[in-house]
Write a protein that holds these residues in place. Sequence first.
Motif, PDB file in Angstrom:
ATOM      1  N   ALA A 266       0.819  -1.204   0.000  1.00 45.02           N
ATOM      2  CA  ALA A 266       0.000   0.000   0.000  1.00 45.02           C
ATOM      3  C   ALA A 266       0.858   1.263   0.000  1.00 45.02           C
ATOM      4  O   ALA A 266       0.509   2.264  -0.635  1.00 45.02           O
ATOM      5  N   ALA A 267       1.994   1.202   0.701  1.00 41.46           N
ATOM      6  CA  ALA A 267       2.850   2.385   0.806  1.00 41.46           C
ATOM      7  C   ALA A 267       4.050   2.335  -0.133  1.00 41.46           C
ATOM      8  O   ALA A 267       4.568   3.384  -0.530  1.00 41.46           O
ATOM      9  N   GLU A 268       4.491   1.124  -0.485  1.00 43.21           N
ATOM     10  CA  GLU A 268       5.748   0.990  -1.227  1.00 43.21           C
ATOM     11  C   GLU A 268       5.582   0.397  -2.617  1.00 43.21           C
ATOM     12  O   GLU A 268       6.569   0.163  -3.309  1.00 43.21           O
ATOM     13  N   GLY A 269       4.361   0.155  -3.026  1.00 47.74           N
ATOM     14  CA  GLY A 269       4.118  -0.242  -4.397  1.00 47.74           C
ATOM     15  C   GLY A 269       4.240  -1.737  -4.638  1.00 47.74           C
ATOM     16  O   GLY A 269       4.311  -2.546  -3.713  1.00 47.74           O
ATOM     17  N   ASP A 270       4.275  -2.081  -5.897  1.00 47.92           N
ATOM     18  CA  ASP A 270       4.281  -3.467  -6.337  1.00 47.92           C
ATOM     19  C   ASP A 270       5.590  -4.152  -5.969  1.00 47.92           C
ATOM     20  O   ASP A 270       6.680  -3.631  -6.247  1.00 47.92           O
ATOM     21  N   TRP A 271       5.480  -5.352  -5.348  1.00 47.27           N
ATOM     22  CA  TRP A 271       6.686  -6.071  -4.936  1.00 47.27           C
ATOM     23  C   TRP A 271       7.521  -6.511  -6.132  1.00 47.27           C
ATOM     24  O   TRP A 271       8.753  -6.421  -6.089  1.00 47.27           O
ATOM     25  N   ALA A 272       6.904  -6.987  -7.189  1.00 47.44           N
ATOM     26  CA  ALA A 272       7.665  -7.446  -8.346  1.00 47.44           C
ATOM     27  C   ALA A 272       8.513  -6.321  -8.921  1.00 47.44           C
ATOM     28  O   ALA A 272       9.663  -6.545  -9.342  1.00 47.44           O
ATOM     29  N   ARG A 273       7.984  -5.125  -8.927  1.00 45.49           N
ATOM     30  CA  ARG A 273       8.749  -3.981  -9.430  1.00 45.49           C
ATOM     31  C   ARG A 273       9.931  -3.665  -8.505  1.00 45.49           C
ATOM     32  O   ARG A 273      11.033  -3.396  -8.963  1.00 45.49           O
ATOM     33  N   ARG A 274       9.683  -3.726  -7.190  1.00 44.37           N
ATOM     34  CA  ARG A 274      10.777  -3.449  -6.256  1.00 44.37           C
ATOM     35  C   ARG A 274      11.876  -4.501  -6.385  1.00 44.37           C
ATOM     36  O   ARG A 274      13.063  -4.176  -6.382  1.00 44.37           O
ATOM     37  N   ALA A 276      12.594  -6.344  -8.994  1.00 44.33           N
ATOM     38  CA  ALA A 276      13.300  -6.139 -10.258  1.00 44.33           C
ATOM     39  C   ALA A 276      14.289  -4.987 -10.156  1.00 44.33           C
ATOM     40  O   ALA A 276      15.411  -5.058 -10.686  1.00 44.33           O
ATOM     41  N   ALA A 277      13.912  -3.923  -9.461  1.00 40.34           N
ATOM     42  CA  ALA A 277      14.823  -2.786  -9.270  1.00 40.34           C
ATOM     43  C   ALA A 277      16.054  -3.203  -8.470  1.00 40.34           C
ATOM     44  O   ALA A 277      17.184  -2.830  -8.796  1.00 40.34           O
ATOM     45  N   ALA A 278      15.825  -3.982  -7.404  1.00 43.18           N
ATOM     46  CA  ALA A 278      16.947  -4.433  -6.572  1.00 43.18           C
ATOM     47  C   ALA A 278      17.870  -5.348  -7.352  1.00 43.18           C
ATOM     48  O   ALA A 278      19.104  -5.247  -7.242  1.00 43.18           O
ATOM     49  N   LYS A 279      17.302  -6.263  -8.132  1.00 42.81           N
ATOM     50  CA  LYS A 279      18.144  -7.170  -8.929  1.00 42.81           C
ATOM     51  C   LYS A 279      18.932  -6.402  -9.983  1.00 42.81           C
ATOM     52  O   LYS A 279      20.112  -6.680 -10.225  1.00 42.81           O
ATOM     53  N   GLN A 280      18.288  -5.456 -10.620  1.00 43.05           N
ATOM     54  CA  GLN A 280      18.978  -4.656 -11.627  1.00 43.05           C
ATOM     55  C   GLN A 280      20.199  -3.966 -11.018  1.00 43.05           C
ATOM     56  O   GLN A 280      21.304  -4.028 -11.576  1.00 43.05           O
ATOM     57  N   ALA A 281      20.008  -3.303  -9.884  1.00 44.83           N
ATOM     58  CA  ALA A 281      21.124  -2.604  -9.239  1.00 44.83           C
ATOM     59  C   ALA A 281      22.202  -3.577  -8.791  1.00 44.83           C
ATOM     60  O   ALA A 281      23.398  -3.290  -8.891  1.00 44.83           O
ATOM     61  N   TYR A 282      21.800  -4.738  -8.285  1.00 44.04           N
ATOM     62  CA  TYR A 282      22.768  -5.740  -7.823  1.00 44.04           C
ATOM     63  C   TYR A 282      23.683  -6.165  -8.962  1.00 44.04           C
ATOM     64  O   TYR A 282      24.912  -6.184  -8.815  1.00 44.04           O
TER      65      TYR A 282
END
Length: 549
Positions: A266-274, A276-282
């Motif tokens: 509700a506050a931090e958005g879609d988990w799949a998007r988060r 994917a962002a973390a994996k991309q940066a990693y």
Amino acid sequence: MPAGRAPAPRRRTVVAAGAAGGAALLPLAGALPSARAAEAGPSFEHGVASGDPLPDGVLLWTRVTPEPGAGPGSGKGAPVEVGWEVAEDRAFTRPVAHGTVRAEAASDHTVKADVRGLRPATTYFFRFTAGKTHSPTGRTRTAPAEGANVAALRLGVVSCANYEGGYFASYRHLAAREDLDAVLHLGDYLYEYGHGEYPTGDAVVRTVQPTHEIVSSADYRIRHGHYKSDPDLQAMHAAHPLIAIWDDHEFADNAWSGGAANHDPAAEGDWARRMAAAKQAYFEWLPVRPSTAGSTFRKLRFGNLAELHLLDLRSFRDAQAQVGDGKDIDDPDRTLTGRRQLDWLKQGLARSTARWKLVGNPVMISQVAFGSVPAKFLGPLAECLGVPREGLAVNTDQWDGYTDDRHELLAHLRDSRVTDTVFLTGDIHMNWANEVPLRAADYPEEPPVATEFVITSVTSDNLDDTLHVAPDTLSGIAEAAVRAANRHVRWVDMDSHGFGVLEVTSARAQMDYFILSDKTDPDATATLRRSYRTLSGSQRVERTYQPIR
């Protein structure tokens, strides 16, 4: 010092290049200004690194700051052509390979060069160039040839580095060693929390950037960049190739395939998007080759001596069982590994022709019951181990919470007569030396099928930090109670921070456990706490008073 070093290689020139890879790109948001003084031209502010050594090559990494203000996560800065070179000597008078890569905003101006054509079991030096600017020089080492008779393999072993929890002296001590073939990082390379969330209050040693919890692609990039500004972390990367897997905090606490304990949709958005962002940066910021579906499960070989299976226990797992939620930890339809990864691991262990089968394992596989641990320790232990405070005798975030996967794997080791399997584990901020039985209730009558060495945290809180007491004061009571309830646990140290050094020879696999004098001291010393080993063919753990030389 490990034997089996190859003679100086003949001169040869090989050109190979590649760009940073990872998950699908996400829109950028936010930025952290560059810490560099406002001079023109590109610079290398985040050091250099290498990783995933192969017999004929290694992955090289750096990040270019193309201009002032083009910091990590900013999306700013024009593309930059970056040259790389590899040589036999630190002065680069005997070059063996060179090439170019392109640093662009789409990959946060990080670059990777997947260099091939090198000689096995050989130390090399490398650097990058942008315009007239040279990066720092790094040292790396290739793996032995697949069929080579290797006398010894030596790895530094670390996990759980919370920036606000202390200084990275463990990395400094590993960087100073010249006898390591690589450093194995078992997860929680960074933490997702905002400033003052973990640890809290006066326990915060220094401030992480960004100061809020990281959620977006830019956030994760900024956090990686801030970690890479640490001089001890830079020194470790420059000194040794890295072999890394992720655990939960590279994403969010207690992550699973569909969410995390520390994620509020509700506050931090879609988990799949988060995720994917973390994996991309990693994958942008670490010298790691992405495996199946952007995962970190993969395999590395070190001659005929050792094969290292590296696990991803976050991308494919079902949600952790919680008290009262109706989920059964023994449910065969629930998985920690995912079917594909478990089959890959079982097949790889059974078919391996290496003497030692090493498993890079983010969370502990050994069974743990609390037994008669005094009530006052249950809360602090729950915080470290992820166990419900009500005292449920299982850690549902670890293999204890997915017993069908564990039983299938360990039964496979027994039934296929796979010997000399050693799990190398992080996550719980404590040192352990364990024998791994198929069923703890049948131990010691039923012999163990593997062994496990668990390494404590670089800085993340453990029992003494949580209790706010001096190390080796109250913890002895809890340690004795845990050992009494778990006879397969040969040793547990609940207070220390530090690192391990693993040496594997044909006769034994031995872990030397080093502890820091004070994680809050940037100049902390490191001393040997204990050494444990398993002899080939035994599946047993024993203390040794002869440390690795």
